[in-house]
Design an enzyme around this catalytic site. Structure first.
Site, mmCIF file in Angstrom:
data_model
loop_
_atom_site.group_PDB
_atom_site.id
_atom_site.type_symbol
_atom_site.label_atom_id
_atom_site.label_comp_id
_atom_site.label_asym_id
_atom_site.label_seq_id
_atom_site.Cartn_x
_atom_site.Cartn_y
_atom_site.Cartn_z
ATOM 1 C CE LYS A 109 -28.362 -40.062 58.407
ATOM 2 N NZ LYS A 109 -28.143 -41.192 57.508
ATOM 3 N NE ARG A 125 -22.277 -49.697 60.730
ATOM 4 C CZ ARG A 125 -22.327 -49.955 59.433
ATOM 5 N NH1 ARG A 125 -21.337 -50.618 58.847
ATOM 6 N NH2 ARG A 125 -23.357 -49.580 58.710
HETATM 7 N N1 BES Z 1 -29.794 -44.250 60.806
HETATM 8 C C1 BES Z 1 -29.139 -44.527 59.593
HETATM 9 C C2 BES Z 1 -29.845 -45.599 58.775
HETATM 10 C C3 BES Z 1 -31.061 -45.158 58.043
HETATM 11 C C4 BES Z 1 -30.982 -44.312 56.953
HETATM 12 C C5 BES Z 1 -32.291 -45.646 58.403
HETATM 13 C C6 BES Z 1 -32.123 -43.954 56.263
HETATM 14 C C7 BES Z 1 -33.432 -45.297 57.704
HETATM 15 C C8 BES Z 1 -33.358 -44.443 56.649
HETATM 16 C C9 BES Z 1 -27.730 -45.028 59.859
HETATM 17 O O1 BES Z 1 -27.086 -44.470 60.940
HETATM 18 C C10 BES Z 1 -26.928 -44.672 58.656
HETATM 19 O O2 BES Z 1 -26.755 -43.509 58.405
HETATM 20 N N2 BES Z 1 -26.442 -45.672 57.928
HETATM 21 C C11 BES Z 1 -25.696 -45.464 56.756
HETATM 22 C C12 BES Z 1 -24.534 -46.432 56.755
HETATM 23 C C13 BES Z 1 -23.519 -46.165 55.680
HETATM 24 C C14 BES Z 1 -22.791 -44.884 55.955
HETATM 25 C C15 BES Z 1 -22.570 -47.331 55.635
HETATM 26 C C16 BES Z 1 -26.606 -45.699 55.555
HETATM 27 O O3 BES Z 1 -27.437 -46.628 55.604
HETATM 28 O O4 BES Z 1 -26.522 -44.951 54.589
HETATM 29 MN MN MN Z 2 -26.121 -42.640 60.449
#
Ligand code: BES
Ligand code: MN
Ligand code: ZN
Length: 497
Positions: free
Chosen positions: A279, A353
Site C-alpha cells: 500500500k 477474503r
Molecule cells: N483492508 C483493506 C480494505 C480497506 C482499505 C479498508 C482502505 C478501509 C480502507 C483490504 O484488505 C484491501 O486492501 N482491499 C483492497 C482490495 C483490492 C486489492 C481488490 C482495496 O480495497 O483496495
Molecule cells: Mn489489504
C-alpha cells in the site's frame, strides 16, 4: 458509570443537575414546562430574552433555579419538534453527557429519555441513551503516560420515564444497553491498540481471558493445526510475517442443544501493509484497524455472555498480519483453500477474503443456522456508502432483511448491495479455480462473490465495515460498529427485543 431509572416530577428531584429539552423555536418540553411553572416563569423569561432558541447542539447551564430541589438545570436544544427523530435524540443525549462532564456535577437526572421519538418505545430510548452516553464518555488513554483527567467526572446518570409501568421495561433496557456498551468498548479498545501490541497472539490471549471470565469455550489453533486442516489460503497471507497466525474459536452455548448455532466470523488482520502488492504510505497506520471485524466478534461474545443470551453462538477469528517478507506470497502464486478450491492471488492486498474463506469452510463443522462474517474488506465500500452505512450482502433474503432491520433499530445501519451471479464471472482465472480480485469495478460485490463460493452450505451474510469501523482525521479511532447492529440481531434471536 452507574445508571438508574426513575419516574417522578422534575421539580422534586434532589439532584446535582436536572437535564431538560427545549425545542426550536423557544418551545419548552413537558419536563421543562413543569420546572418553569414551579420556578414562576424563570425558564420562559430566559427564553424570551433570547438566550436559548432551542437550536440542536446548543445548551445552557442554569444555577439556583427557584422552586426546585436540584442544584442545576441544564437546558438542551433539540431543534424543531417535527424534525426530532433517532439521530436528534441520540445527539441530544450525547451533548448532555459531554456538557455534564464539564460541569462540577458528578451525578444528573435526565428527562430527555421521556421525549417522544416516532415509532420508538421507552426500551429503545433507554437502550440508546445508555449506548450514546457511554460512547460519548469513551476515552482511549491506555498508552498515554499522562491521562487528561476530568476534574469531577460524571459518575451517575438517572434516566426518567413518564409512567410507573415503564420502570420495569426501562430497567431491562438499561441492562441490555450496558452490556452492549461493554461489548462496544472492548471492540473499540482492541481496534485502537496499535499493530505492535494487538498481534494475532494478543487476540488469542484476549479470547482465552474472555473465556475464563465468562465461561466461554475457547480454542486457539496454531499454524501446524491450520496446516493439517489444509487452510492453504489463510496460511498464504501469514507467510510474509514474523508473527505467528492464530485461528480463534469461541463458543457460547446457552441455547437448547438442538438449536443450530449462529456463527460469527471476524476478519482479524492485525496490520495490513498490502503485502508484496504494498500500500502507499499515506494513512497506512489506519490499517491497524483491519482487525475490527475480529474485534466486533469479541465484543459480541462478551455481550452475549454478559446477558446470558439463551442462544448458541460461535465466534471465529482467523488472525494474521499481512506483511511483505522474504517468504511472502507473490502476485501470481496459486494456493489451495481448505475447501479444495484453488486461488490465483493476483493482488496480495486482497488478503481479507483469503483468510475468511478458510474460516467459512471451517464454520461448516458447526452445522450453523446462519453464518455472518464481519470484515473491513474493501476500500470500494467506503467509496459506495461512505462512513454512514455498512455494506450488506447475503445468499438469503430473510437473513439480509433481519440484519437490515436490526441495524435500523440499533441506529447502526447497513445497506444491501446485490450479489447477482452476473458479477461472479469477474473472478475468472486462467490458472486456478478463481482469482482473488475482480478488476476495477464493483469491488465490494466481487469480494463478496469470492466469499459466497465458500458459503454454499448454509445461510450466510457478509458485512463490509471498511467505512464504518473507524473514523479518520482528528477524531481518529474505532467506533465499535457494528456491535449494536449485531447485538440487536442477537437480542431479537433470543426473543428479548
Ligand atoms: N483492508 C483493506 C480494505 C480497506 C482499505 C479498508 C482502505 C478501509 C480502507 C483490504 O484488505 C484491501 O486492501 N482491499 C483492497 C482490495 C483490492 C486489492 C481488490 C482495496 O480495497 O483496495
Ligand atoms: Mn489489504
Ligand atoms: Zn485488509
Amino acid at each position: 458509570m452507574e445508571f438508574s431509572i426513575k419516574s417522578g416530577s422534575p421539580e422534586k428531584q434532589r439532584s446535582a443537575c436536572v437535564v431538560v429539552g427545549v425545542f426550536e423555536p423557544r418551545k419548552l418540553s413537558l419536563a421543562a414546562e413543569i420546572i418553569d411553572t414551579n420556578a414562576k416563569g424563570y425558564l420562559s423569561d430566559i427564553i424570551r430574552r433570547g438566550d436559548m432558541e432551542g437550536k440542536a447542539g446548543s445548551s445552557l447551564l442554569l444555577h439556583n433555579v427557584p422552586g426546585i430541589l436540584a442544584d442545576r438545570v441544564l437546558l438542551i436544544g433539540l431543534g424543531k419538534e417535527k424534525d426530532f427523530r433517532e439521530k436528534e435524540y441520540r445527539e441530544a443525549i450525547a451533548l448532555s453527557v459531554r456538557t455534564l462532564n464539564e460541569t462540577g456535577a458528578f451525578e444528573a437526572t435526565l428527562y430527555l429519555t421521556e421525549l417522544l421519538v416516532k415509532k420508538r418505545d421507552v426500551r429503545w430510548r433507554i437502550r440508546q441513551a445508555t449506548l450514546s452516553a457511554l460512547d460519548t464518555l469513551y476515552r482511549f488513554d491506555q498508552l498515554k503516560s499522562k491521562k487528561d483527567d476530568v476534574r469531577r467526572p460524571l459518575r451517575k446518570l438517572t434516566f426518567c420515564v413518564e409512567r410507573r409501568n415503564e420502570l420495569d421495561p426501562a430497567e431491562q433496557a438499561v441492562a441490555q444497553g450496558l452490556a452492549m456498551a461493554d461489548g462496544v468498548t472492548l471492540t473499540k479498545n482492541l481496534g485502537n491498540l496499535p499493530g505492535n501490541v494487538c498481534t494475532p497472539t494478543h487476540l488469542a490471549e484476549t479470547a482465552v481471558e474472555l473465556g475464563k471470565e465468562y465461561n466461554l469455550k475457547v480454542e486457539v489453533l496454531e499454524r501446524s493445526d491450520m496446516e493439517q486442516l489444509g487452510m492453504g489460503s489463510l496460511l498464504s497471507v501469514a507467510r510474509g510475517s514474523h508473527q505467528p497466525p492464530k485461528f480463534i474459536v469461541m463458543q457460547h452455548m446457552l441455547g437448547k442443544t438442538e438449536d443450530k448455532p449462529i456463527v460469527l466470523v471476524g476478519k482479524g488482520i492485525t496490520f495490513d501493509t498490502g503485502g508484496i502488492s504494498i500500500k502507499p504510505a499515506g494513512e497506512m497506520d489506519e490499517m491497524k484497524f483491519d482487525m475490527c471485524g475480529a474485534a466486533t466478534v469479541f465484543g459480541l461474545m462478551k455481550f452475549a455472555a454478559q446477558c446470558k443470551l439463551p442462544i448458541n453462538l460461535v465466534g471465529i477469528v482467523p488472525s494474521t498480519e499481512n506483511m511483505p517478507g522474504g517468504a511472502a506470497t507473490k502476485p501470481g502464486d496459486v494456493v489451495t483453500s481448505m475447501s479444495g478450491q484453488t486461488i490465483e492471488i493476483l493482488n496480495t492486498d486482497a488478503e481479507g477474503r483469503l483468510i475468511l474463506c478458510d474460516a467459512l469452510t471451517y464454520a461448516e463443522r458447526f452445522d450453523p443456522d446462519c453464518v455472518i462474517d464481519i470484515a473491513t474488506l474493501t476500500g470500494a465500500c467506503v467509496v459506495a456508502l461512505g462512513q454512514v452505512a455498512s455494506g450488506l450482502m447475503a445468499n438469503d433474503d430473510a437473513l439480509a432483511r433481519d440484519l437490515l432491520d436490526a441495524g435500523n433499530v440499533a441506529w447502526d445501519r447497513a445497506w444491501q448491495l446485490p450479489l447477482w451471479d452476473d458479477y461472479q464471472d469477474l473472478l475468472k482465472s486462467n490458472f486456478a479455480d478463481m482469482a482473488n480480485i475482480g478488476g476495477r469495478w464493483g469491488g465490494t460485490i466481487t469480494a463478496a462473490c469470492f466469499l459466497s463460493r465458500y458459503a454454499k452450505k448454509y445461510r450466510w451474510a457478509h458485512l463490509d465495515i471498511a467505512g464504518t469501523a473507524w473514523r479518520s482525521g482528528d477524531k481518529k479511532g474505532a467506533t465499535g460498529r457494528p456491535v449494536p447492529l449485531l447485538g440487536h440481531y442477537l437480542l431479537e434471536r433470543a426473543g428479548l427485543l
